[in-house]
Scaffold this active site. Structure first.
Site, PDB file in Angstrom:
ATOM      1  N   HIS A 263      76.217 -31.156  -7.898  1.00 46.15           N
ATOM      2  CA  HIS A 263      75.167 -31.534  -8.854  1.00 46.15           C
ATOM      3  C   HIS A 263      73.774 -31.342  -8.245  1.00 46.15           C
ATOM      4  CE1 HIS A 263      73.714 -33.276 -12.496  1.00 46.15           C
ATOM      5  NE2 HIS A 263      73.003 -34.141 -11.805  1.00 46.15           N
TER       6      HIS A 263
ATOM      7  N   ARG B 236      76.777 -37.172  -8.941  1.00 50.44           N
ATOM      8  CA  ARG B 236      75.620 -37.424  -9.808  1.00 50.44           C
ATOM      9  C   ARG B 236      74.817 -38.655  -9.376  1.00 50.44           C
ATOM     10  NH1 ARG B 236      78.903 -36.678 -15.353  1.00 50.44           N
ATOM     11  NH2 ARG B 236      80.557 -37.269 -13.917  1.00 50.44           N
ATOM     12  N   GLN B 237      75.442 -39.547  -8.615  1.00 46.95           N
ATOM     13  CA  GLN B 237      74.697 -40.704  -8.072  1.00 46.95           C
ATOM     14  C   GLN B 237      74.132 -40.251  -6.718  1.00 46.95           C
ATOM     15  OE1 GLN B 237      74.275 -43.737  -9.621  1.00 46.95           O
ATOM     16  NE2 GLN B 237      73.121 -44.645  -7.960  1.00 46.95           N
TER      17      GLN B 237
ATOM     18  N   ASP C 184     102.954 -51.418  -3.563  1.00 53.65           N
ATOM     19  CA  ASP C 184     101.705 -52.198  -3.741  1.00 53.65           C
ATOM     20  C   ASP C 184     100.515 -51.315  -4.131  1.00 53.65           C
ATOM     21  OD1 ASP C 184     101.257 -50.812  -1.437  1.00 53.65           O
ATOM     22  OD2 ASP C 184     100.927 -52.561  -0.153  1.00 53.65           O
ATOM     23  N   GLY C 185     100.762 -50.013  -4.330  1.00 51.07           N
ATOM     24  CA  GLY C 185      99.687 -49.121  -4.792  1.00 51.07           C
ATOM     25  C   GLY C 185      99.060 -48.293  -3.697  1.00 51.07           C
TER      26      GLY C 185
ATOM     27  N   ASP D 151      76.554 -25.489 -18.221  1.00 51.61           N
ATOM     28  CA  ASP D 151      76.286 -26.758 -17.528  1.00 51.61           C
ATOM     29  C   ASP D 151      77.207 -26.861 -16.321  1.00 51.61           C
ATOM     30  OD1 ASP D 151      75.032 -29.148 -17.058  1.00 51.61           O
ATOM     31  OD2 ASP D 151      75.638 -30.100 -18.925  1.00 51.61           O
TER      32      ASP D 151
ATOM     33  N   ASP E  33      69.466 -29.153 -20.172  1.00 51.56           N
ATOM     34  CA  ASP E  33      68.246 -29.850 -19.752  1.00 51.56           C
ATOM     35  C   ASP E  33      67.446 -28.946 -18.815  1.00 51.56           C
ATOM     36  OD1 ASP E  33      69.250 -30.156 -17.079  1.00 51.56           O
ATOM     37  OD2 ASP E  33      70.442 -31.847 -17.821  1.00 51.56           O
TER      38      ASP E  33
ATOM     39  N   ARG F  58      60.001 -36.058 -29.642  1.00 55.59           N
ATOM     40  CA  ARG F  58      59.890 -37.090 -30.667  1.00 55.59           C
ATOM     41  C   ARG F  58      58.668 -36.792 -31.536  1.00 55.59           C
ATOM     42  NH1 ARG F  58      62.299 -41.923 -31.269  1.00 55.59           N
ATOM     43  NH2 ARG F  58      63.251 -41.812 -29.209  1.00 55.59           N
TER      44      ARG F  58
ATOM     45  N   LYS G 207      64.209 -32.494 -25.608  1.00 54.13           N
ATOM     46  CA  LYS G 207      64.215 -33.574 -26.589  1.00 54.13           C
ATOM     47  C   LYS G 207      62.764 -33.910 -26.928  1.00 54.13           C
ATOM     48  CE  LYS G 207      66.643 -37.981 -26.853  1.00 54.13           C
ATOM     49  NZ  LYS G 207      67.404 -38.934 -26.048  1.00 54.13           N
TER      50      LYS G 207
HETATM   51  C1  R5P Z   1      74.174 -34.206 -16.172  1.00 54.68           C
HETATM   52  O1  R5P Z   1      73.263 -34.337 -15.381  1.00 54.68           O
HETATM   53  C2  R5P Z   1      75.191 -33.132 -16.038  1.00 54.68           C
HETATM   54  O2  R5P Z   1      74.612 -31.936 -15.647  1.00 54.68           O
HETATM   55  C3  R5P Z   1      75.969 -32.947 -17.322  1.00 54.68           C
HETATM   56  O3  R5P Z   1      75.078 -32.490 -18.337  1.00 54.68           O
HETATM   57  C4  R5P Z   1      76.587 -34.225 -17.776  1.00 54.68           C
HETATM   58  O4  R5P Z   1      77.281 -34.809 -16.709  1.00 54.68           O
HETATM   59  C5  R5P Z   1      77.550 -33.985 -18.916  1.00 54.68           C
HETATM   60  O5  R5P Z   1      78.127 -35.201 -19.269  1.00 54.68           O
HETATM   61  P1  R5P Z   1      78.703 -35.430 -20.730  1.00 54.68           P
HETATM   62  O6  R5P Z   1      79.666 -34.315 -21.009  1.00 54.68           O
HETATM   63  O7  R5P Z   1      79.379 -36.770 -20.648  1.00 54.68           O
HETATM   64  O8  R5P Z   1      77.551 -35.446 -21.670  1.00 54.68           O
END
Ligand code: R5P
Length: 293
Positions: free
Chosen positions: A126, A92-93, A34-35, A215, A165, A190, A188
Site C-alpha cells: 500500500h 494500510r495502517q 486449543d487453536g 486499485d 483516488d 461537494r 469527491k
Molecule cells: C484504499 O486506500 C485502498 O487503496 C483501496 O481503495 C481500498 O482498500 C478498497 O477497499 P474497499 O474495496 O473496501 O472499498
C-alpha cells in the site's frame, strides 16, 4: 534452492517453483485442539529456501503460521531464508492516524525480520516506502500494474483508466501507458449550494467510453461501487476493474457485478475467482535476483 509452499499460497508457490525449476516442499500444517498452529517442514533443506506465503484472511492466523514457518525452515538447514509475502496484511495502517494507534505495518515487518528472514519480497504494498522505513534486511516491492493492464489489451473501446483516488494516480498512468489510453482519478466534490456530493473523474470525459478502474486492493468493493455508479451516470459505456489483491470480502464480487462492472480481474497474490493474472514470473525473477545479488 527450495521453494516452500504453505496452504496460503500453494498454487502460486508451485508456479514459481516450476518457473525456477527448483524443488517444492509443501509445509505440513495442523491446528491443536486449543487453536494453536503447528507447522512442520517434512524434509531437510540444503542451500537457500524461499517461503511463499500470503497474508489474506484469516490474516492473524496466517501471520503466526508465517513466523512459525520461517523458524521451521531455518531449523531444517536452510542457509538463507527469503520470504515472499505476495499480499502483506495490515499495510494500510501505515501511520498513527489517531493518537494511541499502532503502526501495524511496522509491527508485521519487524516481526518477519525478527523471525530470522534474510530478505523480504512483497507485491504492490500500500505504501512502498514502509519497507525502507521498517526493514534492515534486503527487500523488494513488485508492481504488477502493467501485467494487469495487459489483460485488457485489444478488449476495450476508447478506454480511460481511472484511479479511485488521487494517491493511486501513478498506478492509473502506468496502466494507461500500456493500454495507450487516457487516465484520471476520481474526485469527491461537494456542491457549495446544494451540498450534494458527486464522485467523478476530475478532467476526463467518460461518456461513451470504456472505463477501467485500477486499485491495489478490492476489499468490500465499496470504493469501486461508488465510483462505478458515478461514471455510469456520466455515460460510461462499459466498466472493468483490475486490482492486485482481490480480498473480496462479504460478497464484494457479486456487489460489483450488480453495480454494473462487466469484468473484474486480479492477480494471484490472493487466490480468488478473478485471479486471472499470475505474478509467478515477476516473482520468480525477483527471487532469482536476490539469489544472485
Ligand atoms: C484504499 O486506500 C485502498 O487503496 C483501496 O481503495 C481500498 O482498500 C478498497 O477497499 P474497499 O474495496 O473496501 O472499498
Amino acid at each position: 534452492m527450495t521453494v516452500i509452499a504453505t496452504s496460503s499460497s500453494l498454487g502460486l508457490a508451485a508456479r514459481v517453483a516450476s518457473i525456477l525449476s527448483h524443488e517444492l516442499i509443501v509445509a505440513e500444517e495442523k491446528v491443536f485442539p486449543d487453536g494453536e498452529k503447528y507447522v512442520r517442514i517434512p524434509r531437510r533443506v540444503s542451500g537457500d529456501a524461499i517461503i511463499i506465503h500470503s497474508l489474506h484472511p484469516p490474516q492473524d492466523e496466517r501471520f503466526v503460521q508465517l513466523l512459525l514457518t520461517i523458524d521451521a525452515v531455518r531449523g531444517v538447514g536452510a542457509s538463507r531464508v527469503i520470504v515472499a509475502i505476495p499480499y502483506l496484511a495490515y499495510a494500510r495502517q501505515d501511520k498513527r492516524f489517531l493518537e494511541g494507534e499502532p503502526v501495524s505495518v511496522g509491527v508485521v515487518l519487524k516481526s518477519v525480520e525478527a523471525a530470522s528472514a534474510d530478505a523480504l519480497i512483497t507485491v504492490d504494498l500500500h505504501k512502498p516506502s514502509s519497507l525502507d522505513e521498517w526493514l534492515r534486511i534486503p527487500h523488494a516491492n513488485l508492481l504488477p500494474v502493467q501485467h494487469l493492464a495487459s489483460y485488457f489489451l485489444g478488449k476495450l473501446r476508447d478506454p480511460v483508466v481511472l484511479a479511485p483516488d488521487k494517491g493511486a494516480l501513478a498506478r492509473a498512468q502506468l496502466a494507461a501507458e500500456t493500454l495507450n489510453a487516457s487516465f484520471d482519478y476520481i474526485e469527491k466534490t461537494r456542491d457549495k449550494i446544494t451540498g450534494g456530493v458527486s464522485i467523478l473523474p476530475r478532467q476526463v470525459d467518460v461518456c461513451g467510453r470504456d472505463v477501467v478502474f485500477i486499485d491495489d486492493i478490492i476489499s468490500t468493493g465499496g470504493t469501486l461501487i461508488a465510483a462505478a455508479r458515478s461514471v455510469t451516470s456520466a455515460g460510461a459505456r462499459s466498466l472493468y476493474a483490475a486490482c492486485t489483491h482481490a480480498l473480496l470480502i462479504s460478497g464484494a464480487l457479486d456487489k460489483l457485478y450488480a453495480a454494473g462492472l462487466k469484468e473484474v480481474v486480479a492477480t494471484d497474490t490472493v487466490p480468488s475467482p478473478v485471479s486471472k493474472v499470475s505474478i509467478a514470473k515477476p516473482l520468480a525473477e525477483a527471487i532469482a535476483e536476490f539469489l544472485i545479488g
